[in-house]
Structure formats: C-alpha cells, structure tokens
Design a protein around this motif. Sequence first.
Motif, short mmCIF file in Angstrom:
data_model
loop_
_atom_site.label_atom_id
_atom_site.label_comp_id
_atom_site.label_asym_id
_atom_site.label_seq_id
_atom_site.Cartn_x
_atom_site.Cartn_y
_atom_site.Cartn_z
N THR A 1 0.85 -1.19 0.00
CA THR A 1 0.00 0.00 0.00
C THR A 1 0.89 1.24 0.00
O THR A 1 1.10 1.87 1.03
N PRO A 2 1.40 1.59 -1.18
CA PRO A 2 2.38 2.68 -1.26
C PRO A 2 1.78 4.03 -0.91
O PRO A 2 0.56 4.22 -0.96
N ALA A 3 2.66 4.96 -0.58
CA ALA A 3 2.24 6.34 -0.31
C ALA A 3 3.30 7.25 -0.89
O ALA A 3 4.44 6.83 -1.14
N THR A 4 2.89 8.48 -1.14
CA THR A 4 3.89 9.47 -1.53
C THR A 4 4.18 10.34 -0.33
O THR A 4 3.30 10.63 0.48
N LYS A 5 5.44 10.72 -0.22
CA LYS A 5 5.90 11.44 0.95
C LYS A 5 5.35 12.86 0.95
O LYS A 5 5.44 13.56 -0.04
N ALA A 6 4.80 13.25 2.07
CA ALA A 6 4.26 14.61 2.19
C ALA A 6 5.36 15.54 2.67
O ALA A 6 6.37 15.12 3.20
N ALA A 7 5.14 16.83 2.46
CA ALA A 7 6.05 17.83 3.02
C ALA A 7 6.00 17.72 4.55
O ALA A 7 5.03 17.20 5.10
N LEU A 8 7.03 18.18 5.21
CA LEU A 8 7.12 18.11 6.66
C LEU A 8 5.82 18.62 7.29
O LEU A 8 5.34 19.69 6.95
N GLY A 9 5.24 17.82 8.18
CA GLY A 9 4.04 18.27 8.88
C GLY A 9 2.74 17.81 8.24
O GLY A 9 1.69 17.92 8.85
N ASP A 10 2.82 17.29 7.01
CA ASP A 10 1.61 16.78 6.38
C ASP A 10 1.56 15.27 6.47
O ASP A 10 2.56 14.61 6.68
N HIS A 11 0.37 14.72 6.25
CA HIS A 11 0.23 13.27 6.18
C HIS A 11 0.77 12.78 4.84
O HIS A 11 0.59 13.43 3.82
N ASP A 12 1.38 11.59 4.85
CA ASP A 12 1.71 10.94 3.58
C ASP A 12 0.39 10.60 2.89
O ASP A 12 -0.61 10.38 3.56
N GLU A 13 0.42 10.55 1.55
CA GLU A 13 -0.82 10.29 0.84
C GLU A 13 -0.79 8.89 0.22
O GLU A 13 0.12 8.56 -0.54
N ASN A 14 -1.78 8.06 0.55
CA ASN A 14 -1.85 6.73 -0.05
C ASN A 14 -2.10 6.84 -1.55
O ASN A 14 -2.88 7.68 -1.99
N VAL A 15 -1.41 6.01 -2.33
CA VAL A 15 -1.60 6.02 -3.78
C VAL A 15 -1.76 4.58 -4.28
O VAL A 15 -1.43 3.63 -3.57
N SER A 16 -2.27 4.44 -5.50
CA SER A 16 -2.44 3.10 -6.06
C SER A 16 -1.12 2.63 -6.70
O SER A 16 -0.22 3.43 -6.95
N PHE A 17 -1.06 1.34 -6.98
CA PHE A 17 0.12 0.81 -7.66
C PHE A 17 0.29 1.48 -9.03
O PHE A 17 1.42 1.78 -9.44
N ASP A 18 -0.80 1.75 -9.72
CA ASP A 18 -0.72 2.42 -11.03
C ASP A 18 -0.06 3.79 -10.91
O ASP A 18 0.71 4.20 -11.77
N GLU A 19 -0.38 4.50 -9.83
CA GLU A 19 0.25 5.81 -9.65
C GLU A 19 1.75 5.67 -9.39
O GLU A 19 2.54 6.50 -9.85
N VAL A 20 2.14 4.62 -8.67
CA VAL A 20 3.57 4.37 -8.46
C VAL A 20 4.25 4.12 -9.80
O VAL A 20 5.34 4.62 -10.08
#
Length: 304
Positions: free
Chosen positions: A155-174
């Motif tokens: 269940t990948p995520a993209t790293k958020a800027a400091l202080g934000d939540h990481d955002e879950n993304v789909s495998f296709d987005e990866v």
Amino acid sequence: ATSPSPDASTAPVLPGWTHVYSGKVRDLYIPAEAADVASADRLLMVASDRISAYDWVLDTEIPDKGRVLTGLSLWWFDQLSEVIGNHVISTDVPEAVRGRGLIVRNLTMIPVEAVARGYLTGSGLADYRATGSVCGVQLPAGLTEADRLEPAIFTPATKAALGDHDENVSFDEVTEIVGAETAAAVRDLTLDIYSRAEAIARERGIVLADTKFEFGTLPDGTIVLADEVLTPDSSRFWDAAGYAPGQAQESFDKQFVRDWLTTESGWDRSSDTPPPALPAEVVERTRARYIEAFEILTGETFPA
Ligand code: ATP
Ligand code: MG
C-alpha cells in the motif's frame, strides 16, 4: 494541524560534516569537503531523540530513542542482508553522535513510501471502510479492525512535506512516478522483506502490523534499503500476547504519549496549538518501551 519544522539549530555541530537537512527525527550531514548534497558520495544520518505524535514533533525528547532506532535498523539490515543490500557504510561517526549516527551511501532515492500491511488498521482501515479496498487492492468483505491480511498487501504512499500526512496512492500511480519495472521491483521487495520480518518478530512475541521502507539505487542501478528499517517509528508493533482483532490495538511505543496527550494533558488535538511538554513519568515509560522493543526483537541487552 501542521507541525513547525524541527529547529535546524538543534542538529549538533559535528567536526568534518556540514548539516544540510533535518526531518522530523533525523539530521543529515554531508562531508565538509563536498560542494553540495548532489555531489556528496556519502551522508551522515543521525537519529535524534525527537518524538512525533499526531503529526507534531514534540518539545520533549525521549532519551536513548535515537540509539534504539539506529541499533534496531542495523540489526534488521543484518537479518535481511541475504535478501537485500542496504545503504550502511560505517558506524564510525563523531563521538557526539556515537550509536545514533550512521555513514551511508548517498543514494538516488526512489520517491515512494513502500508500505506493507499484514493487518488492517490506521489509514488502511479507513480506506477499506470507505471503499472496500486499500490503495486500489480489493479486500474481502467483512474485515474488522486489526484483522490479519493474508497475503499482506503493498500500500504505497507518496511522501508529504514536513508536517503533512503521507498520501496513499495506487500501484498504477507508483508506476507513473517511477516506471513499471521499478514499481514492480519495489512492490515485490517490500512484500518479501515484510513477510520475513513479520515471521521473525512473531517468533519473538511482537506483531509487525505494518511497516514502511524507503529504497534507493546505487550508481549501477541496484536497489538497496535506505533510511531506517523495521523500527517502532517506521512500523506498528503490537504485543502478540494482547492481540485481539475487532478493536484498536495498543501501540507498543507511543501508547503512553498518546494516552497522556489525549486524556490528561488538556490539549485539544483538533486545535492548531502545539502539544504541551511531556511529564517526566511519560518520558520514562516511553523510553522503557523503546528499549523493550529493541531487547525483545534482538534478544540483546540495550547497551547503557
Ligand atoms: P519522517 O520520516 O518523520 O516522515 P522524513 O522522512 O522527512 O520524515 P527523517 O526520517 O527525519 O525525515 O530524515 C531522513 C531523510 O533522509 C529522509 O528524507 C530520507 O528519505 C532520506 N534518506 C535516508 N537514507 C538516505 C540515503 N541513503 N540517501 C539519501 N537520502 C536518504
Ligand atoms: Mg523518515
């Protein structure tokens, strides 16, 4: 709520190294002779004693936490060395950060938070309740909080800027971000490493509910493990003895901090006000939990 970035002035001044970045927990340095980060072949990565909760970096530090994170990561790198390489070059670091600093290869980081989940909780459970799937992975109906997922899911995520939540993304987005070949390699490595680590932890009485890896590439393209691995900060550890699906499990490490902040401190979590300093008793119990995690997993006494 957003957390202010950690005050860079708290990063220790170290002979032979130039401070370049501070994340929530780590301070990064390049060799003093390097012109900039891009041209540095190695980094000094120092785990501080800072602790975050509810996306805030707290004002109070947990003594020895940095040494626990670094010691545990080294132990896991060693356990996994037949499966995957890692970024560690040396533990021979300046005296002031001994035990919490590592000299590592300066990798080209793969910009994906590679999360494996073997149990349903947190943002995964929230996604599942809303959509029946997590990061685009369809799951059976009727699952409940803390249920085991077999097989575990990526269940990948993209790293958020400091202080934000990481955002879950789909495998296709990866795949769109890093290409099909790298996306598949990261997924397969993540699930392979998770399942080995889950088994090792379970033998020792800890449920490794989920974890996040960061990978990078060497100049020849080889993918290796970077950052920290399988620590209480990058993973959810639960006590196997108390594991009971259908309810929220106690977090092994930050339970006292979270409990105190939300019930006794008077702090309003939904406000923009920073949380208050932790009382000595909460600090000491939390410190003991981090050390306990180190000792249970490694089977070694935490060095004084
Ligand atoms: P958080 O983990 O709290 O969400 P963060 O990941 O931004 O925040 P830290 O973990 O405190 O910050 O800092 C470590 C930083 O170093 C991360 O940005 C991580 O991606 C990066 N990093 C780790 N290992 C390497 C490496 N071998 N080469 C280059 N960058 C690395
Ligand atoms: Mg990190």
